[in-house]
Design a protein around this motif. Structure first.
Motif, PDB file in Angstrom:
ATOM      1  N   ILE A  26       0.831  -1.231   0.123  1.00  0.00           N
ATOM      2  CA  ILE A  26      -0.067   0.021   0.104  1.00  0.00           C
ATOM      3  C   ILE A  26       0.636   1.243   0.065  1.00  0.00           C
ATOM      4  O   ILE A  26       0.677   2.133  -0.692  1.00  0.00           O
ATOM      5  CB  ILE A  26      -1.040  -0.077   1.189  1.00  0.00           C
ATOM      6  N   SER A  29       2.126   1.967  -3.446  1.00  0.00           N
ATOM      7  CA  SER A  29       1.067   2.564  -4.292  1.00  0.00           C
ATOM      8  C   SER A  29       0.786   4.246  -4.071  1.00  0.00           C
ATOM      9  O   SER A  29       0.486   5.011  -4.806  1.00  0.00           O
ATOM     10  CB  SER A  29      -0.371   1.951  -3.994  1.00  0.00           C
ATOM     11  N   GLN A  56      -5.726  -2.128   0.531  1.00  0.00           N
ATOM     12  CA  GLN A  56      -5.457  -1.486  -0.625  1.00  0.00           C
ATOM     13  C   GLN A  56      -6.442  -1.207  -1.748  1.00  0.00           C
ATOM     14  O   GLN A  56      -6.742   0.199  -2.022  1.00  0.00           O
ATOM     15  CB  GLN A  56      -4.325  -2.202  -1.421  1.00  0.00           C
TER      16      GLN A  56
END
Length: 298
Positions: A26, A29, A56
């Motif tokens: 996560i 990202s 996520q």
């Protein structure tokens, strides 16, 4: 002495996602979003099974960001069906064929695999192990690319979860194609790690130094990809100047004279200044026998 508690002792399942090791996916990202938000109009973040994390899907997607992640968990969906079997009663919505190469190590025979594509919208439910404060359910699309008429242990099956709306077979096929591109990263890792430069064994002390070394290695990675591309697409002419200096090409020309065999099949038939000519020479120096009918240089 340091004491390391097991997952059971730490009640790992009840920890918030920020305290779990899987949070790194996560975090990656989020860093990608921060780096590209002012650069691109939109982005699709593609991850392998480690990125299949409920939080996520709940946290990352926004008007600028979509996710495309290979499913890892056979979740129970909101309608009580199971994720991995929810498409079994669906008719095939499209198919394509891929060539599966033979592998002596696994005794796999060469075959043409027919891949059937199915897709549908699914709704994931939050579980007791999910961090509090995220949505109780999430609607995503499941895309399944599964080999038909084959029962071997190496049967191809890829299940992808995405926030992209899949309304057509063309969009489903594009998601499969995008996921396939992710494997290029694995090829880069091979060169960076033990099959190549073994960067993990370097004695550099600082992360910044390792990053600099990795960037230097990337020049080699790009050249290796170009050389492999030259062989993968023989109809495309690529200049040797993209990978080798004039001096290097001259040296390889001398090597070719001694590397060529007596038969026509062991001759280098490529023209001077053509990249494939010098890829042939390097492959022969690396132990390749020179028989195109058996396999291309690796």
């Amino acid at each position: 002495p340091l004491e390391f508690k097991s997952k059971h002792e730490r009640q790992y399942g009840k920890l918030p996602i920020e305290e779990k090791e899987s949070y790194k996916w996560i975090e990656v990202s989020k860093n990608t979003q921060a780096s590209l938000r002012d650069v691109v109009e939109g982005m699709v973040i593609i991850q392998d099974r480690e990125g299949d994390i409920y939080e996520q899907f709940a946290i990352i997607p926004d008007a600028q960001t979509d996710l495309l992640i290979r499913a890892r968990v056979d979740r129970t969906l909101a309608d009580r069906s199971k994720l991995f079997s929810c498409l079994e009663d669906q008719p095939c919505q499209g198919f394509y064929e891929v060539q599966v190469d033979a592998c002596a190590k696994t005794k796999r025979k060469k075959r043409t695999a027919k891949i059937e594509i199915r897709y549908k919208e699914v709704e994931l439910k939050r579980t007791s192990a999910t961090s509090k404060g995220v949505a109780s359910s999430i609607k995503l699309y499941l895309v399944e690319a599964k080999e038909a008429d084959y029962t071997g242990p190496d049967k191809i099956c890829r299940r992808l979860l995405t926030t992209l709306p899949i309304q057509t077979i063309e969009m489903a096929e594009m998601c499969v194609e995008w996921y396939k591109w992710r494997w290029t990263i694995e090829e880069v890792f091979k060169i960076l790690k033990k099959e190549g430069y073994n960067v993990e064994a370097s004695e550099l002390e600082y992360g910044s130094s390792v990053r600099k070394l990795s960037l230097l290695i990337m020049e080699v990675v790009i050249k290796l990809f170009l050389m492999r591309l030259a062989y993968a697409e023989p109809e495309r002419e690529m200049s040797a100047d993209s990978c080798f200096t004039e001096e290097e090409q001259e040296f390889l020309e001398h090597q070719i004279k001694s590397l060529e065999g007596k038969t026509e099949k062991q001759k280098n038939h490529y023209k001077k200044k053509e990249l494939k000519r010098y890829v042939w020479a390097i492959a022969r120096l690396g132990g390749w026998k020179g028989y195109e009918s058996k396999r291309h240089p690796g």
